[in-house]
Design a protein around this motif. Structure first.
Motif, PDB file in Angstrom:
ATOM      1  N   ALA A 104       8.762  -3.491  -4.516  1.00  0.00           N
ATOM      2  CA  ALA A 104       7.843  -2.422  -4.928  1.00  0.00           C
ATOM      3  C   ALA A 104       6.516  -2.527  -4.191  1.00  0.00           C
ATOM      4  CB  ALA A 104       7.620  -2.474  -6.441  1.00  0.00           C
ATOM      5  N   ARG A 105       6.033  -3.738  -4.062  1.00  0.00           N
ATOM      6  CA  ARG A 105       4.753  -3.949  -3.368  1.00  0.00           C
ATOM      7  C   ARG A 105       4.874  -3.582  -1.894  1.00  0.00           C
ATOM      8  NH1 ARG A 105       1.236  -7.983  -1.189  1.00  0.00           N
ATOM      9  NH2 ARG A 105       2.894  -9.462  -0.798  1.00  0.00           N
ATOM     10  N   GLY A 106       5.956  -3.984  -1.260  1.00  0.00           N
ATOM     11  CA  GLY A 106       6.169  -3.643   0.147  1.00  0.00           C
ATOM     12  C   GLY A 106       6.268  -2.144   0.360  1.00  0.00           C
ATOM     13  N   ALA A 107       7.002  -1.478  -0.516  1.00  0.00           N
ATOM     14  CA  ALA A 107       7.126  -0.020  -0.402  1.00  0.00           C
ATOM     15  C   ALA A 107       5.788   0.668  -0.624  1.00  0.00           C
ATOM     16  CB  ALA A 107       8.161   0.490  -1.410  1.00  0.00           C
ATOM     17  N   ALA A 108       5.008   0.165  -1.569  1.00  0.00           N
ATOM     18  CA  ALA A 108       3.715   0.785  -1.879  1.00  0.00           C
ATOM     19  C   ALA A 108       2.743   0.677  -0.709  1.00  0.00           C
ATOM     20  CB  ALA A 108       3.115   0.143  -3.133  1.00  0.00           C
ATOM     21  N   VAL A 109       2.644  -0.499  -0.101  1.00  0.00           N
ATOM     22  CA  VAL A 109       1.701  -0.644   1.015  1.00  0.00           C
ATOM     23  C   VAL A 109       2.160   0.173   2.216  1.00  0.00           C
ATOM     24  CG1 VAL A 109       2.613  -2.760   2.075  1.00  0.00           C
ATOM     25  CG2 VAL A 109       0.173  -2.245   2.233  1.00  0.00           C
ATOM     26  N   LEU A 114       1.330   5.136   5.682  1.00  0.00           N
ATOM     27  CA  LEU A 114       1.775   6.418   6.238  1.00  0.00           C
ATOM     28  C   LEU A 114       0.773   7.527   5.947  1.00  0.00           C
ATOM     29  CD1 LEU A 114       5.592   6.312   5.458  1.00  0.00           C
ATOM     30  CD2 LEU A 114       4.477   6.056   7.697  1.00  0.00           C
ATOM     31  N   GLU A 115      -0.048   7.322   4.921  1.00  0.00           N
ATOM     32  CA  GLU A 115      -1.004   8.353   4.511  1.00  0.00           C
ATOM     33  C   GLU A 115      -2.432   8.090   4.954  1.00  0.00           C
ATOM     34  OE1 GLU A 115      -0.558   8.946   0.314  1.00  0.00           O
ATOM     35  OE2 GLU A 115       1.603   9.139   0.472  1.00  0.00           O
ATOM     36  N   PRO A 119      -7.027   0.306   8.805  1.00  0.00           N
ATOM     37  CA  PRO A 119      -8.287  -0.336   8.393  1.00  0.00           C
ATOM     38  C   PRO A 119      -8.768   0.141   7.020  1.00  0.00           C
ATOM     39  CG  PRO A 119      -8.445   0.386  10.660  1.00  0.00           C
ATOM     40  CD  PRO A 119      -7.179   0.969  10.106  1.00  0.00           C
ATOM     41  N   VAL A 120      -8.521   1.400   6.705  1.00  0.00           N
ATOM     42  CA  VAL A 120      -8.927   1.928   5.401  1.00  0.00           C
ATOM     43  C   VAL A 120      -8.103   1.272   4.299  1.00  0.00           C
ATOM     44  CG1 VAL A 120      -8.998   4.013   3.965  1.00  0.00           C
ATOM     45  CG2 VAL A 120      -9.743   4.113   6.355  1.00  0.00           C
ATOM     46  N   VAL A 121      -6.798   1.170   4.514  1.00  0.00           N
ATOM     47  CA  VAL A 121      -5.921   0.526   3.543  1.00  0.00           C
ATOM     48  C   VAL A 121      -6.319  -0.937   3.372  1.00  0.00           C
ATOM     49  CG1 VAL A 121      -3.537  -0.176   3.048  1.00  0.00           C
ATOM     50  CG2 VAL A 121      -4.007   2.111   3.949  1.00  0.00           C
ATOM     51  N   ALA A 122      -6.595  -1.619   4.479  1.00  0.00           N
ATOM     52  CA  ALA A 122      -6.990  -3.030   4.412  1.00  0.00           C
ATOM     53  C   ALA A 122      -8.243  -3.209   3.570  1.00  0.00           C
ATOM     54  CB  ALA A 122      -7.201  -3.582   5.819  1.00  0.00           C
ATOM     55  N   ASP A 123      -9.265  -2.398   3.823  1.00  0.00           N
ATOM     56  CA  ASP A 123     -10.519  -2.518   3.069  1.00  0.00           C
ATOM     57  C   ASP A 123     -10.327  -2.167   1.598  1.00  0.00           C
ATOM     58  OD1 ASP A 123     -11.874  -3.274   5.331  1.00  0.00           O
ATOM     59  OD2 ASP A 123     -12.797  -1.313   5.677  1.00  0.00           O
ATOM     60  N   ALA A 124      -9.641  -1.074   1.324  1.00  0.00           N
ATOM     61  CA  ALA A 124      -9.508  -0.602  -0.049  1.00  0.00           C
ATOM     62  C   ALA A 124      -8.646  -1.506  -0.910  1.00  0.00           C
ATOM     63  CB  ALA A 124      -8.933   0.819  -0.056  1.00  0.00           C
ATOM     64  N   GLY A 141       4.046   4.278  11.554  1.00  0.00           N
ATOM     65  CA  GLY A 141       2.952   5.195  11.224  1.00  0.00           C
ATOM     66  C   GLY A 141       2.287   5.753  12.465  1.00  0.00           C
ATOM     67  N   THR A 142       1.488   6.789  12.277  1.00  0.00           N
ATOM     68  CA  THR A 142       0.881   7.501  13.403  1.00  0.00           C
ATOM     69  C   THR A 142      -0.628   7.321  13.499  1.00  0.00           C
ATOM     70  OG1 THR A 142       0.676   9.477  12.048  1.00  0.00           O
ATOM     71  CG2 THR A 142       2.676   9.260  13.382  1.00  0.00           C
ATOM     72  N   TRP A 143      -1.196   6.357  12.787  1.00  0.00           N
ATOM     73  CA  TRP A 143      -2.644   6.184  12.797  1.00  0.00           C
ATOM     74  C   TRP A 143      -3.099   5.197  13.862  1.00  0.00           C
ATOM     75  CZ3 TRP A 143      -5.820   9.254  10.205  1.00  0.00           C
ATOM     76  CH2 TRP A 143      -5.332   9.938   9.099  1.00  0.00           C
ATOM     77  N   SER A 144      -2.423   5.118  14.986  1.00  0.00           N
ATOM     78  CA  SER A 144      -2.716   4.079  15.969  1.00  0.00           C
ATOM     79  C   SER A 144      -4.063   4.253  16.662  1.00  0.00           C
ATOM     80  CB  SER A 144      -1.617   4.025  17.016  1.00  0.00           C
ATOM     81  OG  SER A 144      -1.540   5.250  17.709  1.00  0.00           O
ATOM     82  N   ARG A 145      -4.629   5.423  16.664  1.00  0.00           N
ATOM     83  CA  ARG A 145      -5.887   5.637  17.379  1.00  0.00           C
ATOM     84  C   ARG A 145      -7.084   5.798  16.464  1.00  0.00           C
ATOM     85  NH1 ARG A 145      -2.131   7.925  20.788  1.00  0.00           N
ATOM     86  NH2 ARG A 145      -2.266   7.115  22.903  1.00  0.00           N
ATOM     87  N   TYR A 146      -6.968   5.400  15.233  1.00  0.00           N
ATOM     88  CA  TYR A 146      -8.085   5.494  14.295  1.00  0.00           C
ATOM     89  C   TYR A 146      -9.130   4.449  14.646  1.00  0.00           C
ATOM     90  CZ  TYR A 146     -10.785   5.152  10.042  1.00  0.00           C
ATOM     91  OH  TYR A 146     -11.816   5.121   9.139  1.00  0.00           O
TER      92      TYR A 146
END
Length: 166
Positions: A104-109, A114-115, A119-124, A141-146
């Protein structure tokens, strides 16, 4: 109610039980309207239905009737004085109601990644940025250039190109 709250924290915030049992009631911030859960910086917002469950649980936590635990600040107080619940015990209880904690934890992260940018997920969520970046690559995921940072200001010395307006 204890298992619902622990399960929701695993499913919404991808937190390991070793970290969940270390949460205190002071990590739940409530100003009358908004409820936040301090997992990283900034604290994470708690959806209204979950906030109601969390606040009700805080008012009626388990293991609070013994003389040694009456003033406990642990969100999940344990049976032993001054100690939080044991993560392995909580894991077994959650598994018993159908929440396989590790999966469950793996699926949640991965869903969070994906959303939102890694870096935002890491901080939050209080993850290391290298962990979220690795999981993002594995997830596809597609956030590679954030680029993390304040995007409301232009860099020092930056000026718009003269042809940009016309």
């Amino acid at each position: 109610m204890r298992l619902r709250v622990a399960g929701v924290i695993v499913l919404l915030y991808a937190q390991p039980l070793t970290r969940i049992v270390q949460l205190t009631v002071d990590d739940v911030l409530h100003d009358g309207e908004t409820t936040l859960l301090r997992l990283g910086e900034p604290a994470s917002p708690v959806p209204v239905p979950v906030a109601a469950l969390l606040l009700a649980y805080i008012q009626d936590r388990d293991n609070m009737n013994t003389a040694t635990n009456q003033a406990s600040r642990w969100l999940f107080p344990g049976r032993r004085a001054g100690q939080p619940a044991r993560p392995d015990h909580l894991s077994a209880l959650l598994g018993g109601i159908g929440i396989p904690v590790a999966a469950a934890r793996g699926a949640a992260v991965r869903q969070q990644l994906l959303e939102l940018p890694a870096p935002v997920v890491a901080d939050a969520l209080g993850y290391h940025d290298k962990t979220t970046s690795r999981l993002l690559r594995e997830t596809g995921g597609t956030w590679s250039r954030y680029a993390a940072g304040d995007h409301t200001r232009s860099p020092a010395g930056w000026a718009p190109h003269p042809l940009a307006d016309g």
